[in-house]
Write a protein that holds these residues in place. Sequence first.
Motif, short mmCIF file in Angstrom:
data_model
loop_
_atom_site.label_atom_id
_atom_site.label_comp_id
_atom_site.label_asym_id
_atom_site.label_seq_id
_atom_site.Cartn_x
_atom_site.Cartn_y
_atom_site.Cartn_z
N PRO B 154 0.69 -1.48 -0.03
CA PRO B 154 0.12 0.02 -0.11
C PRO B 154 0.57 1.48 -0.25
O PRO B 154 0.50 1.99 -0.09
CB PRO B 154 -0.84 -0.01 1.46
N LYS B 155 2.15 1.26 0.66
CA LYS B 155 2.68 2.62 0.58
C LYS B 155 3.07 2.91 -0.77
O LYS B 155 3.24 4.18 -0.72
CB LYS B 155 3.88 2.60 1.35
N MET B 157 1.17 3.89 -2.86
CA MET B 157 -0.03 4.70 -2.92
C MET B 157 0.59 6.03 -2.77
O MET B 157 0.21 7.06 -3.05
CB MET B 157 -1.13 4.30 -2.15
N LEU B 158 1.26 6.51 -1.70
CA LEU B 158 2.25 7.66 -2.19
C LEU B 158 2.40 8.39 -3.52
O LEU B 158 2.62 9.50 -3.73
CB LEU B 158 3.49 8.15 -0.98
N ALA B 161 -0.08 9.96 -5.43
CA ALA B 161 -0.22 11.09 -5.01
C ALA B 161 -0.06 12.12 -5.27
O ALA B 161 0.06 13.06 -5.33
CB ALA B 161 -0.59 11.27 -3.15
N ALA B 162 1.44 11.77 -5.04
CA ALA B 162 3.05 12.78 -5.72
C ALA B 162 2.81 12.94 -7.11
O ALA B 162 3.49 14.61 -7.22
CB ALA B 162 4.47 12.45 -5.24
N GLN B 164 1.02 13.70 -8.84
CA GLN B 164 -1.20 14.93 -8.96
C GLN B 164 -0.69 15.82 -8.41
O GLN B 164 -1.13 17.00 -9.40
CB GLN B 164 -1.74 14.21 -8.14
N PHE B 259 -11.20 -4.33 -1.01
CA PHE B 259 -10.20 -2.75 -1.67
C PHE B 259 -11.04 -2.11 -1.93
O PHE B 259 -11.06 -1.11 -2.16
CB PHE B 259 -9.20 -3.26 -2.46
N GLY B 263 -12.45 1.42 -0.43
CA GLY B 263 -11.79 2.30 -1.02
C GLY B 263 -13.39 3.09 -1.78
O GLY B 263 -12.55 4.92 -1.46
N PHE B 351 9.49 11.91 -5.50
CA PHE B 351 9.36 11.46 -4.41
C PHE B 351 9.81 10.00 -3.79
O PHE B 351 9.68 8.95 -2.51
CB PHE B 351 7.95 11.50 -4.09
N SER B 407 -3.26 3.62 -8.34
CA SER B 407 -3.44 4.56 -7.40
C SER B 407 -3.32 5.81 -8.13
O SER B 407 -3.62 6.28 -7.45
CB SER B 407 -2.45 4.66 -6.69
N ILE B 410 -6.96 6.67 -9.32
CA ILE B 410 -7.85 7.44 -7.67
C ILE B 410 -7.33 8.61 -7.58
O ILE B 410 -7.86 9.57 -7.48
CB ILE B 410 -7.21 6.28 -6.48
N GLY B 411 -6.06 9.09 -7.68
CA GLY B 411 -5.04 10.25 -6.80
C GLY B 411 -5.70 11.42 -7.75
O GLY B 411 -6.81 13.01 -7.07
N VAL B 414 -9.53 12.10 -7.62
CA VAL B 414 -9.74 12.85 -6.27
C VAL B 414 -9.40 14.02 -6.40
O VAL B 414 -10.28 15.01 -5.82
CB VAL B 414 -9.16 12.05 -5.36
#
Lengths: 115, 424
Positions: B154-155, B157-158, B161-162, B164, B259, B263, B351, B407, B410-411, B414
């Motif tokens: 799961p980490k 996923m960061l 996000a980065a 984005q 999930f 999610g 990142f 991810s 998803i990011g 969002v």
Amino acid sequence: MTILEVNTQTWTITLVGWSVVFFALVVLIFVFNNVPKLLKMNFKKDKSKTEQELQTIITDNKYISGDETAAIAMAIHMFFEEQHDEESNVITIKRIQKRYSPWSSKIYGMRNFPN
Amino acid sequence: MEHKYRKSIVALVAVILLLTFQAVFGWVDAWAADASGAVASTGAEGGALNGLKSFWSFTGFANFDISNLVMIIVGLFFIFLAIKYDYEPLLLVPIGTGILLGNIPFVEGYNIGIYEEGSVMSYLYFGVKQGIYPPLIFLGIGAMTDFSSLISNPKLMLLGAAAQLGIFATFLGASAMGFTPQEAGAIGIIGGADGPTAIFLSAMLAPHLMGAIAIAAYSYMALVPVIQPPIIRLLIPKKERAIKMKPPRAVSKVEKILFPIIGLLLTLFIAPSALPLLGMLFFGNILKESGVTERLADTSRNALINIITILLGVTVGASTQANVFLTVDSLKIFGLGALSFMVATAGGLIFARVMNLFLKGNNKINPMIGASGVSAVPDSARVVQQEGLKYDTSNHLLMHAMAPNVSGVIGSAVGAGILLSFLM
């Protein structure tokens, strides 16, 4: 107030927006780091013997090397794309039944010597 | 004998055709004069010459403008890229053909063009304008995506996000260039590297820029194999490019089912404006992972997504009518789009290197997978795989790269939801 010719509201949206994206995914990370632990907790209570055995088999075979993964992926890809070796696609042997004819009989093709 | 007959039949047909032309062009004359005033004479007595003039006035040649030619060349270039270099052919062929369709010159007022109310093309375009197609595409993506690499680590996923960062940096850049906040938000989403999300957000925030934004988003998505490798080589040292990652753990079926449900609930409670996109994405994944709705999952990931891709591609392409599309704003959008893709890729890569500072031993990640934090699925993951193989032929990074890749989807959804709630 403007910084780099962009007003503060735009900066706010940028910083808050990116932080919220991070926050949403960090929450997901937190949950999914803990889901396996939660699931294990439940299983411990009523784990039958067979399940235990299965679990050990699964953990034993857990490691698959990168090469193997690539080979499996390639095989699946080729299977679904039907890209096997170049073949004529004719894989059946046609049996042709010929009716008996004296013309193809061996005995008539040989010279019969009198005894 | 037969030849003689043939000749006389041809002669007879020619005479009949001439007579019909006379009558038909008389009628076309009346229609044309009545509607556009293109031809002065009216009535059946106008004859063949006026009919031909009228016919000419309706042809694409008569209404031709050099801007149409420019766009037709762009359309042909897209088709060429798709066929010759295999760059996202499923997108570029429909979009390229759409550009050809949208730039055939015509006389306005006869329900032909995509921007004319009541035309067939405008009905097909309705799904783009109202943001109907993107969620349906997301349904299909959800039904074909395997999130197990993400669940197992799961980490990662960061990284999604980065990457984005591209969205928000472009939002800032577009604001600084004088676009309104709504326009800047719609342009910024190009950095999410997600075509459907870009169309969805621009339909809501800046419909007048949608053609340019969609074309920019899809063309840069197709150019991922060209844009990303130089940035990877620039930001990641050779030694780090060869890092081998620990194989992902096996994921149970229960986790796979949980999930999308968790999610869906979590992300939509945080950003409800992303409901049409994320709701459909996770719904598609529930159909896939539940194991009891195989027929629905199959339709979503095959027939439905194919139909929507055809409609979306061809109408987005047709929306680039030269008189609407060829503007200075479009050029700015293309520039900002390219920049946002680069920033997004760089964001993910940097990142990943920062993450490595905190990870020890064989938990370290190959920082190249940061590049797949942009949500161009699965192209950017494929780019990382190919780059990885260049430095170590046994280093297969595809599965690891798929985690930040999905991810990223998803990011970016969002991110779109957040921009929507701020700027609507």
